[in-house]
Design a protein around this motif. Sequence first.
Motif, PDB file in Angstrom:
ATOM      1  N   ARG A   1       0.837  -1.202   0.000  1.00 61.02           N
ATOM      2  CA  ARG A   1       0.000   0.000   0.000  1.00 61.02           C
ATOM      3  C   ARG A   1       0.875   1.256   0.000  1.00 61.02           C
ATOM      4  NH1 ARG A   1      -1.255   3.368   3.812  1.00 61.02           N
ATOM      5  NH2 ARG A   1      -0.320   2.002   5.406  1.00 61.02           N
TER       6      ARG A   1
ATOM      7  N   GLN B   1      -3.846   6.205  -4.395  1.00 56.42           N
ATOM      8  CA  GLN B   1      -4.555   5.291  -3.505  1.00 56.42           C
ATOM      9  C   GLN B   1      -4.911   6.010  -2.207  1.00 56.42           C
ATOM     10  OE1 GLN B   1      -5.397   2.086  -4.193  1.00 56.42           O
ATOM     11  NE2 GLN B   1      -4.525   2.224  -6.240  1.00 56.42           N
TER      12      GLN B   1
ATOM     13  N   ARG C   1       4.085   6.089  -7.575  1.00 54.16           N
ATOM     14  CA  ARG C   1       2.980   5.964  -8.532  1.00 54.16           C
ATOM     15  C   ARG C   1       3.528   5.787  -9.948  1.00 54.16           C
ATOM     16  NH1 ARG C   1      -0.379  11.217  -7.210  1.00 54.16           N
ATOM     17  NH2 ARG C   1      -1.713  10.450  -8.903  1.00 54.16           N
TER      18      ARG C   1
ATOM     19  N   ARG D   1       2.594   1.776  -3.415  1.00 52.52           N
ATOM     20  CA  ARG D   1       1.690   2.346  -4.425  1.00 52.52           C
ATOM     21  C   ARG D   1       1.482   3.840  -4.202  1.00 52.52           C
ATOM     22  NH1 ARG D   1      -1.038  -2.752  -3.416  1.00 52.52           N
ATOM     23  NH2 ARG D   1      -0.802  -4.094  -5.253  1.00 52.52           N
ATOM     24  N   GLN D   2       1.476   4.260  -2.948  1.00 51.99           N
ATOM     25  CA  GLN D   2       1.297   5.680  -2.663  1.00 51.99           C
ATOM     26  C   GLN D   2       2.560   6.488  -2.963  1.00 51.99           C
ATOM     27  OE1 GLN D   2       0.121   5.664   1.479  1.00 51.99           O
ATOM     28  NE2 GLN D   2      -2.054   5.502   0.994  1.00 51.99           N
TER      29      GLN D   2
END
Length: 267
Positions: free
Chosen positions: A180, A266, A187, A183-184
């Motif tokens: 998580r 996200q 990007r 992904r943040q």
Amino acid sequence: PDQDQSGLAPPDPSQPLPPRWRKPPLMIAGGLLGFLGLLGVLWLWQIWPFPAPPDPWLSPPLTVAYLPCTGEPLEHRIAPILHASGRVTLVEREHLDKLITELQIDPRYIDRATGLRLGKILAARLIAFCEFSTRADGRWLSVRLAETETTVVTVAATEAVETPEALESVIQQLASDLLRQIRQTYRIQGRIADVTPQGILLSIGTDRGVTVGLTLDVFGTAEPLLVERPIGQLLVTEVAPKYARAKILRADVAPQGGWRVKEVQQQ
């Protein structure tokens, strides 16, 4: 012989004149060859497919070197989860083990500076430090990802391990938290390569972490602007190593080749 007013004797017509200086044939041939060579170089410069400079907008591959976990060898259980997500590419374990052996490093005691140096040698963008420790308040599992160029820790997660039976679920939860944050923080960015009847062809693929189901914002210019907003969204439906295909979820205007795309933030 008679002398003229200058005091020099006139040339004797019965004597042959000295031969005029002429350029040797080899010099003439060399000049022609040099000229033809220059023309050839200019012609090749026009038609030769020289590689294009790298596109600064494209996100580089996210390569991770996962160091041995201190306290307990749990790296073999955490690293495969990150790799299976398709988001990161792991440095081959045998390459890391070989380098540690060659440098005569104790894998149980790799400090931060040594770990970052190993990551640079392995051309990894990120280096993963793992620790399974016992403290006064219990046992804890923590993983930190640091950039090998800047040495900054950009991703970190820590989970308590209350019982040995809970270790597997803790590993799953920790890996999910790491993904998580990845992904943040990192990007994915790319470009629209072509617009076809079968969908939108993108210039990025699995080698840069693209997976089926990835949602991307579309920006209607080739170069970034100081203030901009997305003019549409795409959903990746097919992936290949270098390219991906997507369908349009929303479009204020028709997408065009060369436009930029960026992974949706996200929450």
